[in-house]
Design a protein around this motif. Structure first.
Motif, PDB file in Angstrom:
ATOM      1  N   ASP A  16       0.860  -1.196   0.000  1.00  0.00           N
ATOM      2  CA  ASP A  16       0.000   0.000   0.000  1.00  0.00           C
ATOM      3  C   ASP A  16       0.887   1.233   0.000  1.00  0.00           C
ATOM      4  N   VAL A  17       1.083   1.776  -1.162  1.00  0.00           N
ATOM      5  CA  VAL A  17       1.921   2.968  -1.312  1.00  0.00           C
ATOM      6  C   VAL A  17       1.031   4.110  -1.746  1.00  0.00           C
ATOM      7  N   GLN A  18       0.951   5.166  -0.944  1.00  0.00           N
ATOM      8  CA  GLN A  18       0.106   6.306  -1.267  1.00  0.00           C
ATOM      9  C   GLN A  18       0.869   7.253  -2.174  1.00  0.00           C
ATOM     10  N   PRO A  19       0.314   7.565  -3.332  1.00  0.00           N
ATOM     11  CA  PRO A  19       0.990   8.529  -4.203  1.00  0.00           C
ATOM     12  C   PRO A  19       0.949   9.910  -3.598  1.00  0.00           C
ATOM     13  N   ARG A  20       1.981  10.667  -3.779  1.00  0.00           N
ATOM     14  CA  ARG A  20       2.063  12.021  -3.253  1.00  0.00           C
ATOM     15  C   ARG A  20       2.199  12.987  -4.417  1.00  0.00           C
ATOM     16  N   SER A  21       1.110  13.089  -5.156  1.00  0.00           N
ATOM     17  CA  SER A  21       1.122  14.006  -6.293  1.00  0.00           C
ATOM     18  C   SER A  21       1.067  15.426  -5.788  1.00  0.00           C
ATOM     19  N   GLY A  22       1.557  16.347  -6.592  1.00  0.00           N
ATOM     20  CA  GLY A  22       1.564  17.751  -6.234  1.00  0.00           C
ATOM     21  C   GLY A  22       2.842  18.177  -5.548  1.00  0.00           C
ATOM     22  N   GLN A  23       3.735  17.227  -5.253  1.00  0.00           N
ATOM     23  CA  GLN A  23       4.997  17.590  -4.640  1.00  0.00           C
ATOM     24  C   GLN A  23       6.098  17.436  -5.674  1.00  0.00           C
ATOM     25  N   SER A  24       6.658  18.552  -6.065  1.00  0.00           N
ATOM     26  CA  SER A  24       7.679  18.524  -7.095  1.00  0.00           C
ATOM     27  C   SER A  24       9.072  18.375  -6.523  1.00  0.00           C
ATOM     28  N   ARG A  25       9.183  18.545  -5.205  1.00  0.00           N
ATOM     29  CA  ARG A  25      10.506  18.481  -4.612  1.00  0.00           C
ATOM     30  C   ARG A  25      10.815  17.052  -4.202  1.00  0.00           C
ATOM     31  N   VAL A  26      11.864  16.503  -4.710  1.00  0.00           N
ATOM     32  CA  VAL A  26      12.283  15.142  -4.404  1.00  0.00           C
ATOM     33  C   VAL A  26      13.448  15.222  -3.438  1.00  0.00           C
ATOM     34  N   ALA A  27      13.425  14.335  -2.422  1.00  0.00           N
ATOM     35  CA  ALA A  27      14.488  14.348  -1.432  1.00  0.00           C
ATOM     36  C   ALA A  27      15.829  14.040  -2.085  1.00  0.00           C
ATOM     37  N   ALA A  28      16.817  14.898  -1.816  1.00  0.00           N
ATOM     38  CA  ALA A  28      18.128  14.752  -2.414  1.00  0.00           C
ATOM     39  C   ALA A  28      18.869  13.596  -1.747  1.00  0.00           C
ATOM     40  N   PRO A  29      19.642  12.826  -2.508  1.00  0.00           N
ATOM     41  CA  PRO A  29      20.413  11.741  -1.905  1.00  0.00           C
ATOM     42  C   PRO A  29      21.503  12.289  -0.990  1.00  0.00           C
ATOM     43  N   ALA A  30      21.908  11.451  -0.057  1.00  0.00           N
ATOM     44  CA  ALA A  30      22.953  11.876   0.874  1.00  0.00           C
ATOM     45  C   ALA A  30      24.259  12.106   0.125  1.00  0.00           C
ATOM     46  N   PRO A  31      24.976  13.186   0.471  1.00  0.00           N
ATOM     47  CA  PRO A  31      26.223  13.471  -0.247  1.00  0.00           C
ATOM     48  C   PRO A  31      27.286  12.429   0.039  1.00  0.00           C
ATOM     49  N   THR A  32      28.043  12.115  -0.993  1.00  0.00           N
ATOM     50  CA  THR A  32      29.154  11.173  -0.858  1.00  0.00           C
ATOM     51  C   THR A  32      30.503  11.838  -1.039  1.00  0.00           C
ATOM     52  N   ASP A  33      30.548  13.005  -1.685  1.00  0.00           N
ATOM     53  CA  ASP A  33      31.800  13.734  -1.854  1.00  0.00           C
ATOM     54  C   ASP A  33      32.157  14.465  -0.572  1.00  0.00           C
ATOM     55  N   PRO A  34      33.431  14.754  -0.354  1.00  0.00           N
ATOM     56  CA  PRO A  34      33.830  15.456   0.872  1.00  0.00           C
ATOM     57  C   PRO A  34      33.144  16.810   1.024  1.00  0.00           C
ATOM     58  N   ILE A  35      32.934  17.504  -0.094  1.00  0.00           N
ATOM     59  CA  ILE A  35      32.316  18.832  -0.065  1.00  0.00           C
ATOM     60  C   ILE A  35      31.172  18.847  -1.065  1.00  0.00           C
ATOM     61  N   THR A  36      30.022  19.309  -0.636  1.00  0.00           N
ATOM     62  CA  THR A  36      28.844  19.403  -1.506  1.00  0.00           C
ATOM     63  C   THR A  36      28.256  20.804  -1.388  1.00  0.00           C
ATOM     64  N   LEU A  37      28.023  21.451  -2.518  1.00  0.00           N
ATOM     65  CA  LEU A  37      27.392  22.763  -2.558  1.00  0.00           C
ATOM     66  C   LEU A  37      26.053  22.640  -3.279  1.00  0.00           C
ATOM     67  N   THR A  38      25.022  23.140  -2.664  1.00  0.00           N
ATOM     68  CA  THR A  38      23.663  23.038  -3.185  1.00  0.00           C
ATOM     69  C   THR A  38      23.113  24.436  -3.441  1.00  0.00           C
ATOM     70  N   ALA A  39      22.770  24.697  -4.691  1.00  0.00           N
ATOM     71  CA  ALA A  39      22.138  25.961  -5.075  1.00  0.00           C
ATOM     72  C   ALA A  39      20.669  25.682  -5.378  1.00  0.00           C
ATOM     73  N   GLU A  40      19.796  26.361  -4.671  1.00  0.00           N
ATOM     74  CA  GLU A  40      18.366  26.127  -4.820  1.00  0.00           C
ATOM     75  C   GLU A  40      17.634  27.449  -4.975  1.00  0.00           C
ATOM     76  N   GLU A  41      16.678  27.470  -5.884  1.00  0.00           N
ATOM     77  CA  GLU A  41      15.842  28.646  -6.100  1.00  0.00           C
ATOM     78  C   GLU A  41      14.379  28.259  -5.925  1.00  0.00           C
ATOM     79  N   LYS A  42      13.624  29.130  -5.262  1.00  0.00           N
ATOM     80  CA  LYS A  42      12.204  28.911  -5.030  1.00  0.00           C
ATOM     81  C   LYS A  42      11.400  29.968  -5.780  1.00  0.00           C
ATOM     82  N   LEU A  43      10.388  29.494  -6.490  1.00  0.00           N
ATOM     83  CA  LEU A  43       9.557  30.376  -7.316  1.00  0.00           C
ATOM     84  C   LEU A  43       8.262  30.715  -6.591  1.00  0.00           C
TER      85      LEU A  43
END
Length: 528
Positions: free
Chosen positions: A266-293
């Motif tokens: 029983d998996v409930q679909p979650r439509s309407g959510q465009s943001r997908v959880a980002a995977p955990a970083p594996t590199d020593p340094i990770t930079l994330t640039a995000e813009e919200k509309l």
């Protein structure tokens, strides 16, 4: 002289306001006022009329009569002076000289009449004095209100401080309870705990909170000798408490599957959510640039609001890589305003687009691999009224034909972005059954509980920059299909921000390996 009553009447004889200044019965004053219209209108130019017992002194004001009822022994000159003063007061308190205006300000007029006439005799006052007396301003009252307001403000400040203290204690308690591994066996307990708490918001720009770094590293190991370790497997480090199906439930489902039963998860679909959880970083340094509309489009065309807010966050896994500086490249858009974190050196950013701490000897905070928040370095904002900057425009055309409403919706996407996981949510009137979708480019789903029709497109690129959907519902007003909300994500940014290089400040070796993530999401995107 004695003024018996001061009244305001209509030309038809209707009494609007009447104030008596001597003791008299209601029947007598009503009889005197009812007789006045019969005595006026004989063609005479006098402003007074006398009977056997009283004298009427009146003054026409547009469609009204201002009337004084006096005894015959009063001085008519003084009566005329009183009448003249009252005729000046009536326009001061009535916004319109008609029945409605007089009735709405009846009490104000009575108070003003009382200031002019006392026990049937005229007081020596002016219009300004009457207004001042009626306002009843008190210095003591103003002072009392100021003291009361200051107490209210002080109470609000105390409440805010108490609330902040409670929140801080909750945060400290959560930090003390976070992390750790507990492995329990037959008599052997092995516990190891290590925590590093980084005081920073998800974007690095909290309201009033700086980018302070507090590191509390405590580790201990307790072993009970002479016992074998348990065979139970401890949960992986860093996962903490997990909410979901228990191991017993999984074993029960596996046993049913082994017996040949068909098990549907029983998996409930979650439509309407465009943001997908980002995977955990594996590199020593990770930079994330995000813009919200935040975009609001007009249903008839045009744009009401267009706002883009972006953040650049940094996540470092290892402490040895924390002494760095980040060099970035911007797209050169003059409409975008960049603002660094207060702990960043503004001179470095202004001269070479380098993000570094004011104190070069101070390291950046580090965090575990599961902490995807990171530390905020930079934020920016862009506002525009140019409709060409909109990544996705929606047109909705409802039309009623007979006993049905035909709704045609079309989208048109800009070539600037490839949009992913697009969901267009159209509100519908209350329906007994799902709408009749006759044509669609993509997939649709009807949420009967919220009465919303969701139009989903997995990817919008050069192959499908435009699309349409048509459905039929029972007769409804066109406003029932608005506002239309839209959710999507994209890999490109309006700022075109890129990380050019990582500059190590200690060690003098090669720059550490880093990765960059970019994401454009919708926070509030609707057609109203």
């Amino acid at each position: 002289m004695v003024v018996l009553a001061a009244s305001v009447l209509s030309k038809s004889g209707k009494v609007l306001v009447s104030r008596q200044f001597v003791d008299m019965t209601r029947i007598r004053i009503e009889g005197l006022l009812a007789a006045f219209p019969k005595l006026v209108g004989t063609g005479k130019q006098h402003t007074y009329v006398e009977t056997d017992n009283v004298r009427y002194v009146y003054h026409p004001i547009e469609a009204l009569y201002l009337l004084l009822v006096t005894n015959k022994q009063s001085n008519i000159l003084e009566d005329l002076e009183t009448l003249r003063l009252l005729s000046k007061l009536v326009p001061e308190y009535c916004y319109s000289l008609d029945e409605e205006g007089i009735c709405k300000t009846a009490f104000e007029l009575i108070f003003a009449f009382d200031e002019v006439i006392c026990l049937g005799h005229k007081e020596n006052v002016t219009v300004a004095q009457v207004k001042q007396y009626c306002e009843m301003e008190s210095h003591e009252e103003k002072l009392h209100k100021l003291v009361l307001q200051s107490k209210i403000n002080e109470t609000k400040d105390v409440m805010k401080r108490k609330a902040s203290e409670i929140d801080k204690s909750k945060i400290d308690k959560n930090r003390g309870d976070k992390g750790g591994i507990l492995s329990m066996g037959s008599g052997r307990i092995e516990t190891s705990f290590s925590e590093m708490s980084i005081s920073s918001s998800a974007s690095g720009f909290g309201g009033g909170s700086g980018m302070g770094v507090t590191t509390d590293a405590d580790s201990f190991s307790t072993k009970s000798k002479g016992h074998q370790p348990s065979s139970a497997t401890a949960p992986p480090k860093g996962l903490g408490m997990q909410l979901g199906k228990s191991q017993k439930t999984n074993q029960f489902l596996e046993s049913l599957k082994a017996e040949g039963e068909l098990i549907v998860e029983d998996v409930q679909p979650r439509s309407g959510q465009s943001r997908v959880a980002a995977p955990a970083p594996t590199d020593p340094i990770t930079l994330t640039a995000e813009e919200k509309l935040n975009v609001t489009l007009k249903r008839d065309g045009g744009i009401s609001n267009f706002d883009v807010q972006g953040t650049l966050s940094l996540q470092i896994l290892n402490q040895e890589d924390a002494h760095i500086q980040v060099q970035i490249e911007t797209g050169g858009n003059p409409g975008i305003l960049f603002k660094t974190h207060p702990n960043m050196s503004k001179e470095l950013f202004a001269n070479g687009n380098i993000l570094g701490l004011k104190d070069p000897n101070r390291p950046f905070p580090t965090g575990p691999a599961g902490d995807a928040a990171g530390v905020g370095l930079l934020k920016w904002r862009m506002q525009s009224a140019d409709e060409s900057m909109v990544p996705l425009s929606i047109n909705c055309w409802p039309s009623v034909s007979g006993n049905e409403t035909y709704v045609s919706i079309e989208y048109e996407a800009s070539v600037m972005f490839d949009l992913r996981n697009v969901v267009i949510s159209v509100p519908l009137p209350a329906l007994r059954e799902a709408p009749n979708v006759r044509q669609i480019d993509g997939e649709w789903r009807y949420d009967s509980r919220n009465s919303i029709l969701e139009w989903s497109i997995v990817l919008i690129d050069n192959s499908n920059r435009s699309g349409s959907m048509e459905f039929v519902v029972p007769p409804a007003d066109s406003s029932a299909f608005f506002p239309i909300s839209v959710h999507f994500s994209a890999a490109n940014l309006y700022s075109d921000l890129k990380v050019a290089n990582i500059i190590p400040l200690k060690g003098g070796g090669a720059p550490p390996k880093f990765s960059q993530r970019t994401n454009l999401i919708t926070e509030n995107y609707e057609v109203a």
